[in-house]
Scaffold this active site. Structure first.
Site, PDB file in Angstrom:
ATOM      1  CB  SER A 103      -0.959   0.013   1.193  1.00  0.00           C
ATOM      2  OG  SER A 103      -2.026  -0.872   0.982  1.00  0.00           O
ATOM      3  CE  LYS A 106      -4.771   1.619  -0.392  1.00  0.00           C
ATOM      4  NZ  LYS A 106      -4.023   0.377  -0.170  1.00  0.00           N
ATOM      5  CB  SER A 160      -4.151   1.418   4.036  1.00  0.00           C
ATOM      6  OG  SER A 160      -3.265   1.020   3.026  1.00  0.00           O
TER       7      SER A 160
END
Length: 323
Positions: A103, A106, A160
């Site tokens: 993640s 992101k 997340s």
């Protein structure tokens, strides 16, 4: 006649006792035979339920990166810490290794959305396309839930939220393919030669980068006010239909008064291990920290703490080691 009656009665009595004696054992045996197999089967069924799934080794473990020693005995197989202003390298461990980044992806997703200046109050509905088929991860955002683009961006960077990140890419002008191309173009523009993106969430192990490249990403992300503020938000609640959903940061250091964090992002999939990137001020110095493929969820935090204490003890704000 009496003798005949007595003999007949005795014969009937003997036959009755014989039959009764044989019937008693026959009644008990089936009970024992039926009980034992059912008990054994129950144990077998329970054993199958509690049996743990085999652990999938990370890419770093497969490559033997955890065997690399370092000054601070860090548990992350990749560590890279630099001074944001002077670019002095303070910690370097397997910083050129290219690994899945989970993640941490992101951050780039957030940057693309923020720089596009799209309307943050525009409503976006979660669809079946946003459901994770890669890892089968869960989400509190049900199919049909509608939030604004700004709320989705907040949840993606702070908590997340995978469906939020996917929806941001899916609804980008031109669609997902255009969005992913922009992610890769931006990385190339910034000289991130070891970086590749295939989707906006980080659930795919094909999203990969190196410690040095991610330090570059953190440096650019820190310049974006929206990404900086949302990534360091401690908590946020959203109204979804008649429900109020409370979300919290995935990085406990954000709420720790000993830390002055300007930007952060965590990440985890089995192939990547536990990951953490941050921009933080330590002893008057702005530092960029990258930790990839840590052995556990808490050990990435412990690695960051170990680095902070080491910098506080050994390095002053003038950028030179203290004596």
């Amino acid at each position: 006649m009496k003798r005949l009656l007595i003999a007949t009665s005795l014969g009937f009595l003997v036959s009755f006792c014989s039959v009764h004696a044989q019937a008693a054992p026959n009644q008990k045996k089936p009970t024992v035979q039926k009980t034992k197999p059912s008990v054994l089967k129950a144990h077998v069924r329970r054993a199958k339920v509690v049996k743990a799934a085999p652990l999938i080794p990370s890419f770093g473990q497969k490559a033997g990166l955890h065997a690399t020693s370092d000054l601070l005995d860090l548990k992350s197989s990749v560590a890279y810490v630099i001074d944001q202003d002077t670019h002095e390298v303070l910690i370097s461990k397997n910083d050129n290794a290219v690994l899945p980044i989970a993640s941490i992806t992101k951050l780039m997703t957030g940057l693309i959305i923020s720089e596009a200046k799209l309307p943050m109050d525009e409503s976006i509905t979660i669809t079946q396309d946003d459901v994770d088929t890669e890892k089968g991860s869960s989400s509190r955002l049900r199919v049909g839930a509608t939030l604004t683009r700004g709320e989705l961006l907040h949840l993606a960077l702070m908590a997340s939220e995978n469906r939020a990140a996917h929806a941001l890419g899916r609804t980008y002008p031109g669609g997902m393919s255009v969005f992913v191309n922009l992610m890769n173009s931006k990385a190339h523009q910034w000289g991130m030669r070891d970086t590749r993106y295939v989707e906006p969430t980080g659930l795919s192990s094909q999203n990969q980068s190196s410690g040095k490249d991610l330090a570059t990403l953190v440096g650019y992300a820190y310049l974006d006010d929206t990404v900086r503020q949302l990534s360091t938000s401690p908590s946020h609640s959203v109204e979804v239909g008649n429900r109020t959903l409370q979300y919290n940061t995935t990085n406990r250091l954000v709420k720790n008064p000993n830390w002055d964090i300007g930007l952060q992002k965590t990440g985890y999939i089995s192939e990547a291990g536990q990951c953490l990137v941050m921009q933080a001020k330590v002893s008057g110095r702005k530092l960029i920290m990258v930790f990839l493929d840590s052995a556990g969820k808490l050990s990435r935090i412990s690695d960051a703490e170990r680095v902070r204490k080491w910098v506080e003890t050994n390095h002053g704000s003038n950028g030179r080691p203290q004596t």
